[in-house]
Every structure is written in C-alpha cells, then in structure tokens.
Write a protein that holds these residues in place. Structure first.
Motif, mmCIF file in Angstrom:
data_model
loop_
_atom_site.group_PDB
_atom_site.id
_atom_site.type_symbol
_atom_site.label_atom_id
_atom_site.label_comp_id
_atom_site.label_asym_id
_atom_site.label_seq_id
_atom_site.Cartn_x
_atom_site.Cartn_y
_atom_site.Cartn_z
ATOM 1 N N SER A 40 0.827 -1.221 0.000
ATOM 2 C CA SER A 40 0.000 0.000 0.000
ATOM 3 C C SER A 40 0.853 1.261 0.000
ATOM 4 O O SER A 40 0.605 2.202 0.749
ATOM 5 C CB SER A 40 -0.963 0.005 1.188
ATOM 6 O OG SER A 40 -1.814 -1.111 1.135
ATOM 7 N N LEU A 41 1.882 1.238 -0.851
ATOM 8 C CA LEU A 41 2.772 2.390 -0.989
ATOM 9 C C LEU A 41 2.860 2.774 -2.460
ATOM 10 O O LEU A 41 2.692 1.932 -3.341
ATOM 11 C CB LEU A 41 4.173 2.038 -0.467
ATOM 12 C CG LEU A 41 4.257 1.744 1.027
ATOM 13 C CD1 LEU A 41 5.553 1.029 1.369
ATOM 14 C CD2 LEU A 41 4.112 3.021 1.825
ATOM 15 N N LEU A 109 -13.394 -3.203 10.666
ATOM 16 C CA LEU A 109 -12.341 -2.215 10.432
ATOM 17 C C LEU A 109 -11.368 -2.708 9.361
ATOM 18 O O LEU A 109 -11.031 -1.967 8.429
ATOM 19 C CB LEU A 109 -11.586 -1.919 11.732
ATOM 20 C CG LEU A 109 -10.362 -1.013 11.597
ATOM 21 C CD1 LEU A 109 -10.753 0.371 11.112
ATOM 22 C CD2 LEU A 109 -9.625 -0.929 12.925
ATOM 23 N N LEU A 110 -10.938 -3.948 9.472
ATOM 24 C CA LEU A 110 -10.015 -4.499 8.472
ATOM 25 C C LEU A 110 -10.656 -4.515 7.083
ATOM 26 O O LEU A 110 -10.007 -4.169 6.084
ATOM 27 C CB LEU A 110 -9.573 -5.909 8.861
ATOM 28 C CG LEU A 110 -8.714 -6.017 10.117
ATOM 29 C CD1 LEU A 110 -8.370 -7.474 10.399
ATOM 30 C CD2 LEU A 110 -7.463 -5.169 10.023
ATOM 31 N N THR A 114 -9.411 -2.372 3.820
ATOM 32 C CA THR A 114 -9.139 -3.045 2.553
ATOM 33 C C THR A 114 -9.866 -2.354 1.410
ATOM 34 O O THR A 114 -9.317 -2.211 0.313
ATOM 35 C CB THR A 114 -9.553 -4.537 2.630
ATOM 36 O OG1 THR A 114 -8.792 -5.148 3.669
ATOM 37 C CG2 THR A 114 -9.306 -5.256 1.326
ATOM 38 N N LYS A 115 -11.074 -1.881 1.660
ATOM 39 C CA LYS A 115 -11.825 -1.152 0.614
ATOM 40 C C LYS A 115 -11.109 0.114 0.188
ATOM 41 O O LYS A 115 -11.214 0.546 -0.954
ATOM 42 C CB LYS A 115 -13.216 -0.789 1.111
ATOM 43 C CG LYS A 115 -14.205 -1.901 1.048
ATOM 44 C CD LYS A 115 -15.577 -1.388 1.428
ATOM 45 C CE LYS A 115 -16.612 -2.474 1.272
ATOM 46 N NZ LYS A 115 -17.960 -1.959 1.535
ATOM 47 N N LEU A 116 -10.370 0.732 1.101
ATOM 48 C CA LEU A 116 -9.638 1.961 0.787
ATOM 49 C C LEU A 116 -8.383 1.679 -0.026
ATOM 50 O O LEU A 116 -7.827 2.577 -0.626
ATOM 51 C CB LEU A 116 -9.245 2.688 2.069
ATOM 52 C CG LEU A 116 -10.385 3.299 2.846
ATOM 53 C CD1 LEU A 116 -9.854 3.874 4.175
ATOM 54 C CD2 LEU A 116 -11.088 4.377 2.050
ATOM 55 N N GLY A 119 -5.267 -2.037 -4.227
ATOM 56 C CA GLY A 119 -4.247 -3.041 -4.475
ATOM 57 C C GLY A 119 -4.423 -4.282 -3.619
ATOM 58 O O GLY A 119 -4.016 -5.365 -3.981
ATOM 59 N N ALA A 120 -5.034 -4.130 -2.461
ATOM 60 C CA ALA A 120 -5.213 -5.254 -1.548
ATOM 61 C C ALA A 120 -6.337 -6.178 -1.997
ATOM 62 O O ALA A 120 -6.449 -7.284 -1.522
ATOM 63 C CB ALA A 120 -5.485 -4.750 -0.130
ATOM 64 N N GLN A 121 -7.166 -5.730 -2.911
ATOM 65 C CA GLN A 121 -8.298 -6.529 -3.343
ATOM 66 C C GLN A 121 -7.964 -7.471 -4.475
ATOM 67 O O GLN A 121 -8.775 -8.268 -4.885
ATOM 68 C CB GLN A 121 -9.456 -5.613 -3.758
ATOM 69 C CG GLN A 121 -9.959 -4.774 -2.604
ATOM 70 C CD GLN A 121 -10.965 -3.744 -3.029
ATOM 71 O OE1 GLN A 121 -11.420 -3.739 -4.163
ATOM 72 N NE2 GLN A 121 -11.321 -2.872 -2.127
ATOM 73 N N THR A 122 -6.769 -7.394 -5.011
ATOM 74 C CA THR A 122 -6.401 -8.252 -6.132
ATOM 75 C C THR A 122 -5.898 -9.583 -5.659
ATOM 76 O O THR A 122 -5.532 -9.792 -4.568
ATOM 77 C CB THR A 122 -5.329 -7.580 -7.003
ATOM 78 O OG1 THR A 122 -4.195 -7.286 -6.199
ATOM 79 C CG2 THR A 122 -5.877 -6.329 -7.638
#
Length: 122
Positions: A40-41, A109-110, A114-116, A119-122
């Motif tokens: 997430s960078l 919260l997690l 993740t929705k924000l 990249g984490a959803q792939t």
C-alpha cells in the motif's frame, strides 16, 4: 499507530519499511511494482524505501532476466530476523485492538481499510 511506532523505534526501521518486510516475508521475492501495491505504498516511494533498505542489509535487489528494467526485491536473513523478533509484539498490539473494538468491529475495520486500498483486493 502509537504502539506500532513505539515498537518500531526499537528496530531502527520505519512503518513503511516494516510493511515492506512483512509483505516480503509473507509472499517472498517480487518485483518492485507488485511490492509497492501489496505494501500500500506508491511506486516512487517504494523505490526510495528499497534503496534505504538495501543499505541497511534488510533486502536484496536483482534485475529481471526477461525484462532488465524490472527489479526484484527479496528479504534478507537480517530483515527476516527483525520480522521474527517483533512478530509476537505486533500480534499483541493487534490483539489489544481486538479487545478494545471487539472481534466483529475489528474485522469490520479491516474490511473497511481493505476497501480503501484497491491493491489489496487483487
């Protein structure tokens, strides 16, 4: 983030470096773009972070064989040792968040975080 920052002050690494090491420790060697996404960078930030981590001996970087422009980053034993040494403390901090929020709110919260992060959803 205060408890995490306090923990990291003992290690001499930044929050971004910690995230990078955690991703590499979990997923192994990967190209810099994928590493930036999973951490997430932003890619330009990751390039600078990796350069600093190389100097500290936390990661190694190699050139791709198929595409010489592509760089691959891998955690070193020194970097892995930091993750291993501080993982119990990080887990304890996460558990304290669960106690405060409760299991359901913690999971919510997690999910929201993740929705924000697309990249984490792939």
């Amino acid at each position: 983030m205060s408890p995490i920052r306090d923990m990291l002050s003992e290690t001499g690494i930044t929050e971004q470096q910690w995230r990078t090491l955690r991703v590499l420790g979990e997923f192994g060697r990967m190209d810099t773009k994928t590493l930036a996404d999973r951490s997430s960078l932003l890619f330009p930030s990751m390039t600078r972070i990796v350069a600093t981590m190389l100097k500290k001996g936390l990661v190694t970087q190699t050139q791709g064989t198929d595409d010489r422009r592509r760089r691959y980053v891998e955690i070193t034993s020194h970097g892995q040792r930091i993750i291993d040494d501080y993982a119990p403390q990080a887990a304890s901090i996460a558990e304290s968040y669960k106690r405060v929020l409760g299991e359901q709110d913690y999971e919510t919260l997690l999910d929201l975080l993740t929705k924000l992060d697309p990249g984490a959803q792939t």
